[in-house]
Design an enzyme around this catalytic site. Sequence first.
Site, PDB file in Angstrom:
ATOM      1  CB  CYS A 126      -0.982  -0.007   1.166  1.00 26.21           C
ATOM      2  SG  CYS A 126      -0.242  -0.098   2.807  1.00 26.21           S
ATOM      3  CG  HIS A 161      -4.938   0.244   3.971  1.00 23.24           C
ATOM      4  ND1 HIS A 161      -4.056  -0.210   3.015  1.00 23.24           N
ATOM      5  CD2 HIS A 161      -6.065   0.636   3.286  1.00 23.24           C
ATOM      6  CE1 HIS A 161      -4.609  -0.117   1.821  1.00 23.24           C
ATOM      7  NE2 HIS A 161      -5.817   0.390   1.966  1.00 23.24           N
ATOM      8  CB  SER A 178      -6.018  -3.000  -0.080  1.00 22.58           C
ATOM      9  OG  SER A 178      -6.481  -3.806   0.994  1.00 22.58           O
TER      10      SER A 178
END
Length: 317
Positions: A126, A161, A178
């Site tokens: 990510c 994330h 992702s």
Amino acid sequence: ISENEGEEDMRDGGVPFYVNRGGFPLDEETWERMWRHVARIHPTGEDLGKSIRGATDLPKIPIPSVPTYQPTTTISQRLEAIQKYIRDLQYNHTGTQFFEIKKSRPLTALMDIAKEMTREALPIKCLEAVILGIYLTNSMPGVERFPLSFMSQFSGNHFHHIVLGVHSGGRFGALGMSRREELMFKPLEFRTLTDLVQEYEAAYRGYWHTLRKVRIGQYVSHDPHSVEQIDWKHSILDLDKLSKEELRRELERHTRDMRLKIGKPPPSPTKDRRNSMGSPSKVRAVPCAGSAVWRDGMYIVLICSNLVFLFMSVVRL
């Protein structure tokens, strides 16, 4: 195992992962360490590794092409093409991040890493996708970009994330990578930053995760040669301590802060960078009573008392 300046993005569900710090081609130590790690984390890792490394007829993996556009291609279509390119690189499940991303590095250095990503065409995670997304949207001045990161909790573990938020034509969206489809790309259709964050929060709920914190950075410069550092955490919002209305107000405040940054000149180079530029002959300071003037977009003339200083810009803005 990476413990890169305590950066939370270097972990998968609280489990540190390896980072290739030796560049390309991969050195033997990094290569062998990657396969040992695969053997540990994959259910059939050791056998899987042997079958792949011993194979002589592995299929050739297609290399994705960096997107190009026609003049009539809309902003939304360009963003969708960039997201497709990021997705085609595929998510890196090896447990070894191939590109070392240090958040403290200047933007120009991070853009060099993004170029390397397009050359090597390897799977990414990510944070790498955010840097690549910035690089691929630098030529789109009508699109503002900002880092948007999340910390969620599931079964006692914290998960981190990050995506690249985008804003254009009064609408928000996002680019990213992702393992979960709902936690990456968001089309350019959200009226407010609040709507975009709530979309991600709902996606987390769909995976039984509770979103705990949201971190939002400032708009990123479109100048690939900028020595600015990316502002990764201009606002840090603790969702456990904010009501929905308070969260909305904080996100509206951050949106105003980002808009205020547009048009402001970049900060002066750091002292260390000024020193590295060389030591010009010392001159007596002259108070400036003049003005700055553009000449064909290439020259700036400063008229200070009786002195005229002429500076040539190497890069046309």
